[in-house]
Design a protein around this motif. Sequence first.
Motif, PDB file in Angstrom:
ATOM      1  N   UNK A 270       0.822  -1.212   0.000  1.00 54.99           N
ATOM      2  CA  UNK A 270       0.000   0.000   0.000  1.00 54.99           C
ATOM      3  C   UNK A 270       0.857   1.263   0.000  1.00 54.99           C
ATOM      4  N   UNK A 271       0.350   2.271  -0.700  1.00 52.92           N
ATOM      5  CA  UNK A 271       0.893   3.627  -0.584  1.00 52.92           C
ATOM      6  C   UNK A 271       0.099   4.312   0.531  1.00 52.92           C
ATOM      7  N   UNK A 272       0.736   4.478   1.681  1.00 52.11           N
ATOM      8  CA  UNK A 272       0.015   4.985   2.843  1.00 52.11           C
ATOM      9  C   UNK A 272      -0.367   6.449   2.711  1.00 52.11           C
ATOM     10  N   UNK A 273       0.284   7.167   1.796  1.00 53.89           N
ATOM     11  CA  UNK A 273      -0.033   8.583   1.601  1.00 53.89           C
ATOM     12  C   UNK A 273      -0.991   8.784   0.430  1.00 53.89           C
ATOM     13  N   UNK A 389     -18.523  13.228  13.087  1.00 57.25           N
ATOM     14  CA  UNK A 389     -17.645  12.426  13.951  1.00 57.25           C
ATOM     15  C   UNK A 389     -16.385  12.007  13.213  1.00 57.25           C
ATOM     16  N   UNK A 390     -16.562  11.577  11.973  1.00 55.91           N
ATOM     17  CA  UNK A 390     -15.413  11.080  11.226  1.00 55.91           C
ATOM     18  C   UNK A 390     -14.465  12.205  10.849  1.00 55.91           C
ATOM     19  N   UNK A 391     -14.982  13.403  10.578  1.00 55.68           N
ATOM     20  CA  UNK A 391     -14.111  14.549  10.324  1.00 55.68           C
ATOM     21  C   UNK A 391     -13.259  14.848  11.555  1.00 55.68           C
ATOM     22  N   UNK A 392     -13.878  14.809  12.736  1.00 58.06           N
ATOM     23  CA  UNK A 392     -13.126  15.030  13.972  1.00 58.06           C
ATOM     24  C   UNK A 392     -12.101  13.923  14.190  1.00 58.06           C
ATOM     25  N   UNK A 393     -12.481  12.682  13.888  1.00 57.73           N
ATOM     26  CA  UNK A 393     -11.568  11.540  14.063  1.00 57.73           C
ATOM     27  C   UNK A 393     -10.369  11.669  13.134  1.00 57.73           C
ATOM     28  N   UNK A 399      -3.118  14.619  13.778  1.00 59.67           N
ATOM     29  CA  UNK A 399      -2.264  15.213  14.803  1.00 59.67           C
ATOM     30  C   UNK A 399      -1.515  14.134  15.580  1.00 59.67           C
ATOM     31  N   UNK A 400      -2.210  13.047  15.914  1.00 57.29           N
ATOM     32  CA  UNK A 400      -1.549  11.960  16.634  1.00 57.29           C
ATOM     33  C   UNK A 400      -0.437  11.343  15.803  1.00 57.29           C
ATOM     34  N   UNK A 401      -0.685  11.218  14.498  1.00 58.21           N
ATOM     35  CA  UNK A 401       0.333  10.630  13.627  1.00 58.21           C
ATOM     36  C   UNK A 401       1.589  11.487  13.610  1.00 58.21           C
ATOM     37  N   UNK A 453      -5.620   5.993  10.643  1.00 57.80           N
ATOM     38  CA  UNK A 453      -5.891   7.176   9.821  1.00 57.80           C
ATOM     39  C   UNK A 453      -6.375   6.769   8.437  1.00 57.80           C
ATOM     40  N   UNK A 454      -5.734   5.764   7.836  1.00 62.69           N
ATOM     41  CA  UNK A 454      -6.179   5.310   6.521  1.00 62.69           C
ATOM     42  C   UNK A 454      -7.605   4.778   6.599  1.00 62.69           C
ATOM     43  N   UNK A 455      -7.867   3.954   7.630  1.00 60.55           N
ATOM     44  CA  UNK A 455      -9.212   3.392   7.783  1.00 60.55           C
ATOM     45  C   UNK A 455     -10.244   4.493   8.001  1.00 60.55           C
TER      46      UNK A 455
END
Length: 483
Positions: A270-273, A389-393, A399-401, A453-455
Motif C-alpha cells: 500500500x501507498x500509505x499517503x 464524527x469522522x471529520x473530527x476523528x 495530529x496523533x500521527x 488514519x487510513x481506515x
Amino acid sequence: MKPQRLSLIAAAALLGACVLPQKEAPRTQAIDTQQLGLAGAAFSAAPEAWWQSFGDAQLDALIAEALAHNPSLDEALARMRGAQAQSQAAAAGGKPRYALDGSVQRQRLSENYIYPPAASGFNPHGGGTYWFADLGLNLNWDLDFWGRQADLLRQARGEQQAVVLDHEAARLALAGAIAQAYVDLHRAYGLIDIATQSLTQRQTQLQLSQQRLQAGLDNALQLQNAQAQLAQAQVQLQQAQTARELAVHRLAALSGHGADAYAQLKRPQLKLDAALPLPEQLPIDLLAHRPDVLAARARVDAAGAGRDAARAAFYPDVSLKIFAGYQSVGLDQLLQAASAGYGAGPGLHLPLFDSQRLRADYRGATAQLDLVVAQYNQTVLDAVRDVADQLSQVSSLEQQLAQQQNRVQAAQRAQQLAQQRYGAGLGSRLPVLDLQLQTLGAQRELLDSSCQLITSRVSLLLMLGGSFHSDTQQAAVSGTPRS
C-alpha cells in the motif's frame, strides 16, 4: 311504484352505501435539511475506482472480483430486478388489456330454457346436444379518472429507485469493507515484523541477563523479568499472526471465495499517503451524495403515492370493455360471417358497504408514510452525525500521527546515542537493547496510528458517498443496472 320513484330510491341507496375517505393527516413531517448546519463547500464525488490511489494491484483485483461475484450484491441485484418487475406491472395496469379468448364445449341444451324444443316449431335446439364454440378479441381498459393507477405507478417507481439506491450503497460498502480489511492485513504484517524484532531483542536480553547472573552482576529478579518480557513478546507475535490470518479470511469472504483463496493473498504493497478527496467541513451537498439518504427519500415518495392510491380506492372505478369475434352452435359455422358478433360499453365498480376495509387500508397507508418519514429523518441525522464524527476523528488522528512520528525519531536518536556510547566502551549493551525495544514500541504505535488514519479516511469517504453519482441510479431505473 313509478319508475322515476324507483330510480330515486336506488340512487339514494347507492349514495348512502358509498364510503367516503376520512380526514387523517400524517403525523410525522420530514426534517428541514436547511437547518442541519451543512455550510461547507460542495463535495465532488471520488473517482469511480478510488481505491486505485493506494497503488496496490492485488487490492484492485480483490475489489473488482468482489463487485462481480459477492453474494450480498447478488441478493441486492435480485431485489432490484424484482422491483423493476413490479414497476413494469404497475405501468401495465393503466394500459388497455387485450386478450384473444376461445372455447369449445359439447353441451346438451335444456328444453325448458331459452332454446325452444323441436315440438314448438321454432329453432329446434332444446333437447339436442351440440358443439358450442366462440372465438373473440377482448379489450378491457380501466379509465383512471381518480389517478389511482398513476399513484400505484408512482409508488412502484419510488420503491424501484430505493432498491437501486440500496444496490449502490451495497457496492460502496463492499468496496470500503475490502479496502479496510486490506489495511488490517497491512497492519498485521507490520506488527509481525515488529513483534519478530522484539522477540529477537528479548531473547538477546535474556541471554545477557543469564550471563550477568552467572557473573554475579545481577540478581534473579532481573532474570525473571527478562523471561516475562520474552513470553510477552511471544504472545505479541502470536497475536499479530492471528490478526493476519483473520484479515486473510475476511478478504477471501468479501471477494466471494473460501479457504482456497487464503494462500493466494500476498503481503499488501500500500501507498500509505494515498490522496483521497476529503472535505474539511460538512459539505452543503452531503445528502445528495449519500445513496442511503436518497433511498430513504424515495421510500417517502413511494409511501406518499401509496397513501394517495388508498384514498383513490374510495371512488368508483370506470372501465371500457369491447368484444369482437365469432359465436356459433356447431364448429362448421364458427368462422362464417353470420356468426360474427361485437359489443362495447362501460363498466362501473362502486365500493358499497366496504367502509371497514377501505378505511383500514387508508389508515395503514398513512401509518406507513409516518414510518418511512421517521426513518428518513433518522437516516439524515445519522448521516450528519457520522460525517461530523469522522471529520473530527481524521483531524485528531492526523495530529496523533505527527506526534508519533516525532516520538519515533526521538527514540531512534536516543538509540543511536546509546549505541555510540556502547561502541566507545562507555556503557553496557543492556541500555542499547532497552532503547531498541522502546523504538520498536514507538514504531508499533506509529503503525497503528497510520493504519487507523487510513481506515478513518476510507470511512469518511464512504460516509460522503464515495464515487456515487445521483445520475447512476436514474440510469439504472430507466435501463439495465450494473452488476
